[in-house]
Enzyme design. Structure first.
Site, short mmCIF file in Angstrom:
data_model
loop_
_atom_site.label_atom_id
_atom_site.label_comp_id
_atom_site.label_asym_id
_atom_site.label_seq_id
_atom_site.Cartn_x
_atom_site.Cartn_y
_atom_site.Cartn_z
CD GLN A 125 -57.61 12.86 -142.18
OE1 GLN A 125 -58.23 13.91 -142.26
NE2 GLN A 125 -57.86 11.85 -142.98
CB SER A 160 -55.94 20.68 -150.65
OG SER A 160 -55.18 20.54 -151.82
CG ASP A 161 -59.68 18.99 -147.77
OD1 ASP A 161 -59.65 20.08 -148.36
OD2 ASP A 161 -60.44 18.07 -148.10
CG HIS A 217 -64.05 18.02 -146.26
ND1 HIS A 217 -63.80 16.76 -146.73
CD2 HIS A 217 -65.16 17.91 -145.50
CE1 HIS A 217 -64.72 15.92 -146.29
NE2 HIS A 217 -65.55 16.60 -145.54
CG HIS A 219 -57.10 12.67 -150.00
ND1 HIS A 219 -58.46 12.76 -149.84
CD2 HIS A 219 -56.88 11.46 -150.60
CE1 HIS A 219 -59.04 11.67 -150.32
NE2 HIS A 219 -58.10 10.87 -150.79
#
Length: 337
Positions: free
Chosen positions: A101, A284-285, A306, A282
């Site tokens: 990421q 969304s972040d 987050h 997940h």
């Protein structure tokens, strides 16, 4: 130089990872202090240092304070280097997916090949199959392609996993993901490493039983690997709609029956689908940084700490407007331009 308080918001490694990504992309240096100040083991840990090292290698950056336990880091990036191979070993079961990421947004069209060793399926981070089934597939929808090769799996606490990420290319532009669209199929991967194959089958079957109520085709594969360094199991699921994808995952652990693992992932998936969001918790972040770089709007399943922290860090690096409607911890709409 951009100043960042590492104890802000959720106060964890996400602040550092987002800062590193945007610093390398924008060329803006930063100083982060109070790193993980409120955590039981404050300061930089080994897996955070490997994120720093990877981004340092990519951008030929100058750094100060990049050592275990350091509560302050200065990072001064230079031009992003292309045509390079990078090897990263985050140690034991440090999260491989959190490294992916961090680096992926910065290496688009740079011909960078990264080999990462560590934990591919570990708690408190997306599993590698979630990355394959959901994260990379949603990036494809916004114009980014990447090749991920899972060589070995790594579970907590031994780790031993190995992944190669390469051929990260594309021409991303502003995107709109405001609905899942009609649900067409559910895909999944149920895996075991150095454990009996029937565990993967039981995970798959229990997930399938719950998901059958959705009335769409279900395709869950099993991935059975013997002789891995670490023992473990898990399942990742992807509900594929005409316009977006919702995902979920669950990991096995000692004393947790395989049926519970499958049911847990299925229930998380159904809960996310019931929010009527276009992306799961997940994503969304994780999607926020791409929306900030290229412009975009989406509906997230939950406004997490987050995501909130990400918004504030992003605004320090980019001159953009982030319009969010919704309250934590509920469904929200993000529009970034």
């Amino acid at each position: 130089m951009i100043e960042i308080d590492g104890s802000f918001g959720e106060g964890g490694g996400q602040i550092l990872r987002t800062s590193l990504t945007l610093s390398v992309i924008t060329g803006k240096p930063f100083r982060i202090f109070n790193i993980r100040a409120n955590r039981p083991n404050p300061g930089l840990q080994r897996q955070h240092l490997w994120a720093v090292k990877a981004m340092k290698m990519i951008s030929n950056a100058e750094t100060k304070g990049d050592e275990v336990g350091s509560k302050e880091l200065i990072f001064v990036p230079h031009e992003i280097k292309g045509n390079i191979n990078i090897d990263i070993d985050v140690g034991t079961a440090g999260s491989v997916t959190l490294i992916i990421q961090t680096v992926l947004p910065a290496i688009i069209n740079k011909n960078v090949r990264i080999r990462i060793k560590g934990g591919t399926d570990v708690p408190k981070s997306p599993t590698i199959d979630y990355i394959r089934l959901v994260y990379l597939e949603i990036l494809r929808k916004i114009g980014i392609e990447a090749k991920l090769n899972l060589i070995k799996r790594g579970h907590y606490p031994e780790g031993g996993g190995e992944v190669i990420i390469e051929n990260v290319n594309g021409n991303p532009s502003a995107f709109s993901l405001l609905e899942l669209g009609k649900l067409t199929i559910i895909k999944g991967i149920s895996h075991v490493s150095s454990l009996p194959a029937h565990i993967a089958e039981r995970q798959m079957n229990s997930a399938r039983e719950l998901l059958s109520k959705l009335g769409v085709p279900i395709e869950i594969q099993t991935d059975v690997r013997q002789g891995e360094v670490s023992k473990g199991s898990g399942i990742a699921l992807a509900a594929i709609g005409e316009k977006s994808i919702i995902g979920a995952d669950s990991l096995g652990e000692r004393g947790k029956r395989a049926e519970i693992v499958g049911e847990e992932a299925a229930r998380i998936l159904i809960d996310n689908l019931n929010t009527k969001a276009s992306v799961d918790i997940h994503m969304s972040d994780m999607l926020m940084i791409f929306a900030s770089l290229y412009g975009g709007e989406y509906i997230g399943a939950e406004l997490t700490s987050h995501a909130y922290t990400n918004m504030e860090i992003i605004k320090k690096f980019l001159d953009i407007k982030i319009d969010v409607s919704g309250k934590r911890p509920f469904r929200f709409k993000a529009k970034i331009f």
